[in-house]
Motif scaffolding. Structure first.
Motif, PDB file in Angstrom:
ATOM      1  N   SER A 101     -88.068  34.320 -54.055  1.00 49.83           N
ATOM      2  CA  SER A 101     -88.721  35.736 -53.669  1.00 49.83           C
ATOM      3  C   SER A 101     -89.205  36.618 -55.239  1.00 49.83           C
ATOM      4  CB  SER A 101     -87.855  36.498 -52.882  1.00 49.83           C
ATOM      5  OG  SER A 101     -88.693  37.921 -52.441  1.00 49.83           O
ATOM      6  N   ASN A 103     -89.302  35.492 -58.061  1.00 48.93           N
ATOM      7  CA  ASN A 103     -90.120  34.695 -59.186  1.00 48.93           C
ATOM      8  C   ASN A 103     -91.372  35.016 -58.950  1.00 48.93           C
ATOM      9  OD1 ASN A 103     -90.261  32.660 -61.513  1.00 48.93           O
ATOM     10  ND2 ASN A 103     -91.115  31.532 -59.880  1.00 48.93           N
ATOM     11  N   THR A 104     -91.838  34.699 -57.543  1.00 49.90           N
ATOM     12  CA  THR A 104     -92.919  35.084 -57.140  1.00 49.90           C
ATOM     13  C   THR A 104     -93.518  36.640 -57.474  1.00 49.90           C
ATOM     14  OG1 THR A 104     -92.814  33.451 -55.392  1.00 49.90           O
ATOM     15  CG2 THR A 104     -94.425  35.263 -54.954  1.00 49.90           C
ATOM     16  N   ARG A 165    -103.591  38.197 -57.656  1.00 52.55           N
ATOM     17  CA  ARG A 165    -102.560  39.099 -58.409  1.00 52.55           C
ATOM     18  C   ARG A 165    -103.109  40.407 -58.055  1.00 52.55           C
ATOM     19  NH1 ARG A 165    -101.901  37.113 -63.310  1.00 52.55           N
ATOM     20  NH2 ARG A 165    -103.816  37.969 -64.022  1.00 52.55           N
TER      21      ARG A 165
END
Length: 172
Positions: A101, A103-104, A165
């Motif tokens: 979580s 890292n994302t 993003r």
């Protein structure tokens, strides 16, 4: 090396690691306490005790991070079954170990705790440096063993994911 000698070497290295870590893994904030730190813009690893001596020479940077982080995510202190190796996509250097979580979210957010994490990640806290990746990740080894950024690959990946993003950031 005989089996007995190999076992002795493992025992000695383990003792060196225990001595190096000392009590640094004790008394860390749990997930609930880490949420309060997050609201203050502080990643969990910034309140962890750092070993006073240098990393034992037999440990790679990733191994040192695994020992020091002791299964805890550097951002939220969660203890998932596995942690992911986080790295900077521009330099290729390993920063620390994060849960899936975090890292994302790290790649998609500029919230204060993530900015603080990127400016002083666990690898910097421990004083270790290790190159992450392969040609697929945007980094390749030259004939001298140096890592070299594959600019075309990284730029293509950033272009591909920039729209995604932006949607997560609310920019779109």
């Amino acid at each position: 090396m005989t089996a007995a000698e190999a076992l002795e070497e493992v025992r000695l290295r383990g003792a060196v690691e225990v001595d190096w870590l000392g009590a640094t893994t004790e008394g860390r904030p749990d997930f609930a306490a880490a949420e309060l730190l997050d609201r203050q813009g502080v990643p969990s690893c910034h309140v962890w005790r750092v070993p006073e001596s240098k990393v034992p020479p037999h440990l790679s940077a990733t191994q040192a991070l695994r020992r020091w982080q002791d299964g805890a995510c550097a951002m939220c202190s969660a203890r998932p079954e596995r942690l992911l190796v986080d790295h900077c996509h521009r330099t290729g250097l390993i920063r620390g170990l994060l849960c899936a979580s975090c890292n994302t979210a790290e790649g998609l957010r500029d919230a204060p705790p993530f900015v603080a994490y990127r400016s002083r990640p666990p690898a910097v806290l421990l004083g270790v440096e290790e190159q992450y990746g392969s040609a697929w990740d945007g980094f390749a080894r030259t004939s001298t063993g140096q890592a070299e950024r594959n600019v075309a690959h990284v730029d293509a990946a950033e272009a591909l994911f920039s729209g995604i993003r932006d949607r997560f950031r609310g920019d779109a």
